[in-house]
Design a protein around this motif. Structure first.
Motif, PDB file in Angstrom:
ATOM      1  N   ALA A  83       0.811  -1.218   0.000  1.00 42.93           N
ATOM      2  CA  ALA A  83       0.000   0.000   0.000  1.00 42.93           C
ATOM      3  C   ALA A  83       0.840   1.262   0.000  1.00 42.93           C
ATOM      4  N   ILE A  84       2.148   1.142   0.208  1.00 46.88           N
ATOM      5  CA  ILE A  84       3.044   2.298   0.230  1.00 46.88           C
ATOM      6  C   ILE A  84       3.822   2.422  -1.072  1.00 46.88           C
ATOM      7  N   VAL A  85       4.039   1.292  -1.744  1.00 47.66           N
ATOM      8  CA  VAL A  85       4.871   1.272  -2.954  1.00 47.66           C
ATOM      9  C   VAL A  85       3.994   1.480  -4.180  1.00 47.66           C
ATOM     10  N   PRO A  86       4.281   2.479  -5.017  1.00 46.64           N
ATOM     11  CA  PRO A  86       3.464   2.704  -6.218  1.00 46.64           C
ATOM     12  C   PRO A  86       3.753   1.654  -7.282  1.00 46.64           C
ATOM     13  N   ALA A  87       2.696   0.990  -7.744  1.00 45.68           N
ATOM     14  CA  ALA A  87       2.837   0.005  -8.815  1.00 45.68           C
ATOM     15  C   ALA A  87       2.174   0.481 -10.101  1.00 45.68           C
ATOM     16  N   THR A 158      10.886  11.741   0.919  1.00 42.66           N
ATOM     17  CA  THR A 158      11.172  10.327   1.149  1.00 42.66           C
ATOM     18  C   THR A 158       9.970   9.448   0.849  1.00 42.66           C
ATOM     19  N   ALA A 159       8.891  10.020   0.357  1.00 45.67           N
ATOM     20  CA  ALA A 159       7.713   9.240  -0.022  1.00 45.67           C
ATOM     21  C   ALA A 159       7.897   8.705  -1.437  1.00 45.67           C
ATOM     22  N   LEU A 160       7.742   7.421  -1.618  1.00 46.92           N
ATOM     23  CA  LEU A 160       7.988   6.818  -2.928  1.00 46.92           C
ATOM     24  C   LEU A 160       7.090   7.377  -4.035  1.00 46.92           C
ATOM     25  N   PRO A 161       5.771   7.603  -3.789  1.00 45.07           N
ATOM     26  CA  PRO A 161       4.974   8.207  -4.862  1.00 45.07           C
ATOM     27  C   PRO A 161       5.485   9.582  -5.279  1.00 45.07           C
ATOM     28  N   SER A 162       5.942  10.386  -4.309  1.00 47.20           N
ATOM     29  CA  SER A 162       6.483  11.713  -4.640  1.00 47.20           C
ATOM     30  C   SER A 162       7.780  11.601  -5.416  1.00 47.20           C
ATOM     31  N   ILE A 163       8.647  10.662  -5.011  1.00 49.74           N
ATOM     32  CA  ILE A 163       9.909  10.468  -5.725  1.00 49.74           C
ATOM     33  C   ILE A 163       9.641  10.027  -7.159  1.00 49.74           C
ATOM     34  N   ALA A 164       8.750   9.047  -7.323  1.00 47.03           N
ATOM     35  CA  ALA A 164       8.440   8.558  -8.667  1.00 47.03           C
ATOM     36  C   ALA A 164       7.797   9.650  -9.520  1.00 47.03           C
ATOM     37  N   GLY A 165       6.879  10.412  -8.929  1.00 47.05           N
ATOM     38  CA  GLY A 165       6.229  11.483  -9.689  1.00 47.05           C
ATOM     39  C   GLY A 165       7.200  12.574 -10.100  1.00 47.05           C
ATOM     40  N   THR A 166       8.142  12.916  -9.206  1.00 47.21           N
ATOM     41  CA  THR A 166       9.120  13.962  -9.513  1.00 47.21           C
ATOM     42  C   THR A 166      10.069  13.527 -10.621  1.00 47.21           C
ATOM     43  N   LEU A 167      10.590  12.300 -10.517  1.00 49.66           N
ATOM     44  CA  LEU A 167      11.536  11.819 -11.526  1.00 49.66           C
ATOM     45  C   LEU A 167      10.856  11.596 -12.874  1.00 49.66           C
ATOM     46  N   ALA A 168       9.616  11.102 -12.852  1.00 50.82           N
ATOM     47  CA  ALA A 168       8.906  10.878 -14.112  1.00 50.82           C
ATOM     48  C   ALA A 168       8.554  12.178 -14.803  1.00 50.82           C
ATOM     49  N   GLY A 169       8.372  13.262 -14.031  1.00 51.54           N
ATOM     50  CA  GLY A 169       8.015  14.547 -14.609  1.00 51.54           C
ATOM     51  C   GLY A 169       9.182  15.300 -15.208  1.00 51.54           C
ATOM     52  N   PHE A 242      11.394   0.148  -9.591  1.00 53.83           N
ATOM     53  CA  PHE A 242      10.752   0.882 -10.685  1.00 53.83           C
ATOM     54  C   PHE A 242      10.489   2.327 -10.283  1.00 53.83           C
ATOM     55  N   ALA A 243      10.028   2.536  -9.054  1.00 54.36           N
ATOM     56  CA  ALA A 243       9.705   3.896  -8.594  1.00 54.36           C
ATOM     57  C   ALA A 243      10.949   4.765  -8.501  1.00 54.36           C
ATOM     58  N   LEU A 244      12.077   4.178  -8.116  1.00 54.78           N
ATOM     59  CA  LEU A 244      13.298   4.965  -7.929  1.00 54.78           C
ATOM     60  C   LEU A 244      14.076   5.172  -9.217  1.00 54.78           C
ATOM     61  N   PHE A 245      14.082   4.156 -10.098  1.00 55.06           N
ATOM     62  CA  PHE A 245      14.982   4.202 -11.242  1.00 55.06           C
ATOM     63  C   PHE A 245      14.282   4.109 -12.598  1.00 55.06           C
ATOM     64  N   LEU A 246      13.043   3.604 -12.632  1.00 51.91           N
ATOM     65  CA  LEU A 246      12.268   3.533 -13.883  1.00 51.91           C
ATOM     66  C   LEU A 246      10.840   3.997 -13.615  1.00 51.91           C
ATOM     67  N   PRO A 247      10.654   5.272 -13.265  1.00 50.18           N
ATOM     68  CA  PRO A 247       9.316   5.711 -12.849  1.00 50.18           C
ATOM     69  C   PRO A 247       8.360   5.998 -13.999  1.00 50.18           C
ATOM     70  N   TRP A 248       8.831   5.907 -15.225  1.00 52.56           N
ATOM     71  CA  TRP A 248       7.985   6.276 -16.359  1.00 52.56           C
ATOM     72  C   TRP A 248       6.898   5.227 -16.573  1.00 52.56           C
ATOM     73  N   GLY A 249       5.715   5.710 -16.902  1.00 46.90           N
ATOM     74  CA  GLY A 249       4.585   4.830 -17.130  1.00 46.90           C
ATOM     75  C   GLY A 249       3.598   4.794 -15.994  1.00 46.90           C
ATOM     76  N   LEU A 250       3.951   5.349 -14.824  1.00 52.88           N
ATOM     77  CA  LEU A 250       3.016   5.407 -13.714  1.00 52.88           C
ATOM     78  C   LEU A 250       1.947   6.455 -13.977  1.00 52.88           C
ATOM     79  N   ALA A 251       0.727   6.151 -13.577  1.00 49.95           N
ATOM     80  CA  ALA A 251      -0.363   7.112 -13.757  1.00 49.95           C
ATOM     81  C   ALA A 251      -0.168   8.273 -12.793  1.00 49.95           C
ATOM     82  N   PRO A 252      -0.154   9.523 -13.265  1.00 53.94           N
ATOM     83  CA  PRO A 252       0.058  10.668 -12.380  1.00 53.94           C
ATOM     84  C   PRO A 252      -1.183  10.966 -11.548  1.00 53.94           C
ATOM     85  N   THR A 253      -0.988  11.757 -10.519  1.00 50.14           N
ATOM     86  CA  THR A 253      -2.104  12.161  -9.658  1.00 50.14           C
ATOM     87  C   THR A 253      -3.075  13.046 -10.438  1.00 50.14           C
TER      88      THR A 253
END
Length: 318
Positions: A83-87, A158-169, A242-253
């Motif tokens: 529930a914490i890790v964005p998939a 340090t929140a994984l969704p924020s990290i993934a969203g920032t790197l993907a953007g 994936f969230a840290l190093f391959l965040p592309w493809g995740l649905a944004p907020t």
């Protein structure tokens, strides 16, 4: 908390719980193909779990209530981690209650409970496996935290969704700090999930196994939950990577339903590639002696620390 965010959150958890055994089945198939052996069925982990759930549990006479409780705690901990890790997407309302540091704490909690259960019966192999597991965790957790800190310096969270969203953007670019952190993360993933070269998930040699030594006394539904939780842990680690190093493809907020539908096949492709890569690493690697494991994890920590220092010296690793 929006309806779309809640649905994304529930889909993330449900997807992790349902396809984690399938991920293990894919890895086993790839390992068999690379070793020129007949591959087991892709759905074999599901069949094993179903078979175990229909059996009657055999429990030692001197087992305490802790021994019976640990499989449920272990499975619940891994579901909470999912529930914490964005998939699928970064719109995860439940993830606001904990960040990546708390996620490492969840993994540590599961390790402590399974180690206590291994020592509860008093068998020699269970105690041996628990000691080895705590040694691996003691060395792997600092490296994992350092990897998270490296990404948090770049993204300011340090929140994984924020990290993934920032790197993907951001536009595609090479971060030297994340390159070092990625290598360290792969090494930690192998150690934390009892994979070669630290442990062999297919072995039952008492003098070499770690994870299997701790669960030798479990059977039936208890063993099914433990094996399911182990598969879910590997799935969670893959999604962390994936969230840290391959965040592309995740649905944004706030992106609606279309990005969420697009995120599912992207996740499947990532899992296929990650499973094949993990199988390749295990095939070309030899299992280390247990006394060499600290050197392996010390190298992971040094690489993670090097990534952190590069991020500090070069200004967010750019």
């Amino acid at each position: 908390m929006t309806i779309a965010g809640l649905i994304t959150q529930l889909l993330d958890v449900a997807l992790g719980v349902l396809i984690a055994p399938l991920f293990i089945g894919w890895i086993n198939q790839c390992r068999a193909w690379l070793a020129n052996r007949s591959a087991p069925p892709l759905l074999q982990p599901y069949r094993m779990i179903r078979k175990l759930l229909h059996k009657d549990a055999v429990i030692a006479e001197n087992a305490s209530p802790l021994f019976r409780m640990v499989p449920y705690v272990l499975f619940g901990t891994m579901v909470t981690a999912a529930a914490i890790v964005p998939a699928l997407g970064t719109d995860m309302p439940f993830a606001g209650a904990a960040d990546a540091i708390a996620l490492v704490g969840l993994f540590a909690t599961a390790r402590v409970f399974v180690s206590l259960a291994a020592m509860d019966i008093g068998t020699a192999f269970g105690t041996l496996g628990a000691r080895r597991e705590m040694m691996v965790g003691f060395l792997a957790e600092p490296a994992l935290l350092t990897v998270v800190f490296t990404a948090s310096l770049i993204c300011g969270s340090t929140a994984l969704p924020s990290i993934a969203g920032t790197l993907a953007g951001r536009e595609l670019q090479i971060y030297p700090s994340l390159a070092f952190a990625a290598v360290a993360f792969v090494m930690v993933l192998l150690a934390e999930n009892a994979r070669i070269p630290i442990d062999n998930p297919a072995t039952h040699l008492e003098l070499t196994m770690i994870h299997e030594a701790m669960v030798l006394e479990y059977s039936a539904r208890h063993l099914a939950l433990i094996e399911w939780a182990s598969a879910l842990k590997l799935f969670n680690y893959a999604c962390i990577g994936f969230a840290l190093f391959l965040p592309w493809g995740l649905a944004p907020t706030g992106g609606g339903w279309l990005p969420l539908l697009f995120a599912l096949p992207v996740l499947v492709v990532k899992l296929l590639l990650a499973g094949a890569g993990l199988a390749l690493l295990e095939t070309i690697s030899a299992k280390l002696r247990i006394f060499r494991a600290p050197e392996f994890l010390a190298m992971a920590f040094l690489l993670a620390m090097l990534g952190l220092l590069v991020s500090l010296l070069l200004g967010n690793g750019r």
